[in-house]
Design a protein around this motif. Structure first.
Motif, PDB file in Angstrom:
ATOM      1  N   GLN A 161       0.849  -1.187   0.000  1.00  0.00           N
ATOM      2  CA  GLN A 161       0.000   0.000   0.000  1.00  0.00           C
ATOM      3  C   GLN A 161       0.889   1.243   0.000  1.00  0.00           C
ATOM      4  N   LYS A 162       0.567   2.176  -0.880  1.00  0.00           N
ATOM      5  CA  LYS A 162       1.376   3.386  -1.018  1.00  0.00           C
ATOM      6  C   LYS A 162       1.186   4.322   0.178  1.00  0.00           C
ATOM      7  N   ILE A 163       2.290   4.796   0.723  1.00  0.00           N
ATOM      8  CA  ILE A 163       2.245   5.781   1.805  1.00  0.00           C
ATOM      9  C   ILE A 163       2.008   7.148   1.182  1.00  0.00           C
ATOM     10  N   GLU A 164       0.924   7.781   1.589  1.00  0.00           N
ATOM     11  CA  GLU A 164       0.494   9.025   0.953  1.00  0.00           C
ATOM     12  C   GLU A 164       1.092  10.271   1.588  1.00  0.00           C
ATOM     13  N   GLU A 165       1.503  10.154   2.847  1.00  0.00           N
ATOM     14  CA  GLU A 165       2.110  11.300   3.527  1.00  0.00           C
ATOM     15  C   GLU A 165       3.070  10.798   4.584  1.00  0.00           C
ATOM     16  N   VAL A 166       4.285  11.344   4.590  1.00  0.00           N
ATOM     17  CA  VAL A 166       5.276  11.001   5.602  1.00  0.00           C
ATOM     18  C   VAL A 166       5.307  12.106   6.646  1.00  0.00           C
ATOM     19  N   ILE A 196      -8.714  12.941   9.138  1.00  0.00           N
ATOM     20  CA  ILE A 196      -7.478  13.146   8.371  1.00  0.00           C
ATOM     21  C   ILE A 196      -6.941  14.560   8.587  1.00  0.00           C
ATOM     22  N   TYR A 197      -7.835  15.527   8.625  1.00  0.00           N
ATOM     23  CA  TYR A 197      -7.434  16.914   8.854  1.00  0.00           C
ATOM     24  C   TYR A 197      -6.642  17.041  10.150  1.00  0.00           C
ATOM     25  N   TYR A 198      -7.122  16.396  11.210  1.00  0.00           N
ATOM     26  CA  TYR A 198      -6.452  16.512  12.505  1.00  0.00           C
ATOM     27  C   TYR A 198      -5.128  15.756  12.535  1.00  0.00           C
ATOM     28  N   ILE A 199      -5.034  14.665  11.805  1.00  0.00           N
ATOM     29  CA  ILE A 199      -3.746  13.965  11.714  1.00  0.00           C
ATOM     30  C   ILE A 199      -2.729  14.834  10.981  1.00  0.00           C
ATOM     31  N   GLN A 200      -3.153  15.451   9.887  1.00  0.00           N
ATOM     32  CA  GLN A 200      -2.247  16.322   9.134  1.00  0.00           C
ATOM     33  C   GLN A 200      -1.838  17.542   9.954  1.00  0.00           C
ATOM     34  N   LYS A 201      -2.773  18.048  10.738  1.00  0.00           N
ATOM     35  CA  LYS A 201      -2.451  19.190  11.592  1.00  0.00           C
ATOM     36  C   LYS A 201      -1.478  18.772  12.697  1.00  0.00           C
ATOM     37  N   PHE A 202      -1.674  17.560  13.234  1.00  0.00           N
ATOM     38  CA  PHE A 202      -0.748  17.031  14.232  1.00  0.00           C
ATOM     39  C   PHE A 202       0.650  16.931  13.627  1.00  0.00           C
ATOM     40  N   ASN A 203       0.747  16.432  12.388  1.00  0.00           N
ATOM     41  CA  ASN A 203       2.041  16.302  11.713  1.00  0.00           C
ATOM     42  C   ASN A 203       2.729  17.646  11.535  1.00  0.00           C
ATOM     43  N   GLN A 204       1.959  18.679  11.274  1.00  0.00           N
ATOM     44  CA  GLN A 204       2.519  20.014  11.083  1.00  0.00           C
ATOM     45  C   GLN A 204       3.063  20.594  12.384  1.00  0.00           C
ATOM     46  N   ARG A 205       2.477  20.159  13.501  1.00  0.00           N
ATOM     47  CA  ARG A 205       2.816  20.740  14.809  1.00  0.00           C
ATOM     48  C   ARG A 205       3.847  19.931  15.595  1.00  0.00           C
ATOM     49  N   ASN A 206       4.094  18.683  15.166  1.00  0.00           N
ATOM     50  CA  ASN A 206       4.922  17.796  15.988  1.00  0.00           C
ATOM     51  C   ASN A 206       5.991  17.086  15.168  1.00  0.00           C
ATOM     52  N   THR A 207       7.129  16.859  15.810  1.00  0.00           N
ATOM     53  CA  THR A 207       8.249  16.150  15.188  1.00  0.00           C
ATOM     54  C   THR A 207       8.495  14.858  15.950  1.00  0.00           C
ATOM     55  N   PRO A 208       8.600  13.725  15.243  1.00  0.00           N
ATOM     56  CA  PRO A 208       8.818  12.442  15.938  1.00  0.00           C
ATOM     57  C   PRO A 208      10.208  12.356  16.537  1.00  0.00           C
ATOM     58  N   ASN A 209      10.306  11.659  17.668  1.00  0.00           N
ATOM     59  CA  ASN A 209      11.592  11.427  18.320  1.00  0.00           C
ATOM     60  C   ASN A 209      11.795   9.935  18.536  1.00  0.00           C
ATOM     61  N   TRP A 210      13.020   9.462  18.314  1.00  0.00           N
ATOM     62  CA  TRP A 210      13.328   8.061  18.609  1.00  0.00           C
ATOM     63  C   TRP A 210      14.809   7.923  18.937  1.00  0.00           C
ATOM     64  N   TYR A 269       5.006  12.617  11.392  1.00  0.00           N
ATOM     65  CA  TYR A 269       4.963  11.930  12.677  1.00  0.00           C
ATOM     66  C   TYR A 269       4.084  10.686  12.521  1.00  0.00           C
ATOM     67  N   TYR A 270       2.950  10.893  11.852  1.00  0.00           N
ATOM     68  CA  TYR A 270       2.092   9.772  11.457  1.00  0.00           C
ATOM     69  C   TYR A 270       2.107   9.665   9.937  1.00  0.00           C
ATOM     70  N   CYS A 271       2.554   8.514   9.436  1.00  0.00           N
ATOM     71  CA  CYS A 271       2.586   8.282   7.987  1.00  0.00           C
ATOM     72  C   CYS A 271       1.236   7.716   7.559  1.00  0.00           C
ATOM     73  N   LEU A 272       0.576   8.400   6.649  1.00  0.00           N
ATOM     74  CA  LEU A 272      -0.769   8.026   6.207  1.00  0.00           C
ATOM     75  C   LEU A 272      -0.747   7.065   5.034  1.00  0.00           C
ATOM     76  N   TYR A 273      -1.638   6.068   5.090  1.00  0.00           N
ATOM     77  CA  TYR A 273      -1.851   5.208   3.922  1.00  0.00           C
ATOM     78  C   TYR A 273      -3.234   4.599   3.978  1.00  0.00           C
ATOM     79  N   GLN A 274      -3.640   3.982   2.872  1.00  0.00           N
ATOM     80  CA  GLN A 274      -4.946   3.344   2.784  1.00  0.00           C
ATOM     81  C   GLN A 274      -4.790   1.898   2.341  1.00  0.00           C
ATOM     82  N   VAL A 275      -5.584   1.023   2.919  1.00  0.00           N
ATOM     83  CA  VAL A 275      -5.615  -0.373   2.497  1.00  0.00           C
ATOM     84  C   VAL A 275      -6.875  -0.586   1.672  1.00  0.00           C
TER      85      VAL A 275
END
Length: 203
Positions: free
Chosen positions: A105-110, A189-203, A112-118
């Protein structure tokens, strides 16, 4: 002499730190082509297997009647012979990223949360009246939207429950906004994209 040594040591550390910038799948502008055997390989943009690799699609009828995934991954050897790849996490063709989830399945957005559809064709249930019969029409694909948490590798279905319980709580202000939005069910989806804009993943 000692000063030169420390200067060279500092230069080496700086070079290493610089080399790491822009390396991960999150902050790179160049995805490396190949097969990811694990989530860590995907996140680090370091596929462990490269070469001539192709995605082969399955017909809708095969998906419906044979319970088959929509596509499969094959490696092509020097003689042109194809070998099905059975164990892997995902794949990159050099431009697009794919996660293995009922096929590729293609990842549509990379982010903090990477979006895709099954996309999956509902399975057929054979019975005494239909066994062995092939019908011209098959049901439309069912689409399930998911995210991959880039900090942990955890996959979540995009549901109202998961948004409240797992996906948004790391951002208190955005979570509050989500709860106060009367139309939040239609704006996941809007809120996930907004979360991605506001947050950076850490590991």
């Amino acid at each position: 002499m000692k000063k030169i040594f420390y200067f060279l040591l500092l230069l080496g550390v700086s070079h290493t730190a610089f080399a790491q910038v822009g390396h991960s799948i999150y902050d790179t502008h160049q995805y490396n082509k190949g097969i990811y055997k694990s989530f860590e390989e995907f996140r680090n943009n370091e596929p462990s297997e490269t070469g001539n690799i192709v995605i082969k699609g399955k017909t809708t009828a095969a998906q419906f009647y044979l319970l088959s995934a929509p596509n499969e991954l094959y490696a092509v050897d020097n003689n042109g012979k194809e070998h099905k790849i059975k164990k892997y996490w995902g794949y990159c063709d050099g431009t697009n990223l794919y996660v293995r989830d009922n096929g590729l399945q293609k990842i549509e957005e990379v982010g903090y949360y990477c979006l895709y559809q099954v996309r999956a064709i509902p399975t057929s249930t054979p019975n005494s009246a239909t066994a062995g019969m092939v019908f011209s029409n098959t049901p439309p694909a069912v689409v399930t939207k998911k995210v991959i948490d880039l900090s942990t590798g955890t996959v979540y279905g995009i549901t109202l429950y998961n948004m409240k319980k797992y996906i948004l709580p790391k951002d208190t202000a955005l979570t509050r906004e989500f709860y106060q939005d009367p139309n939040n069910k239609e704006r996941l989806i809007y809120y996930i994209q907004k979360f991605n804009q506001r947050n950076t993943p850490n590991w």
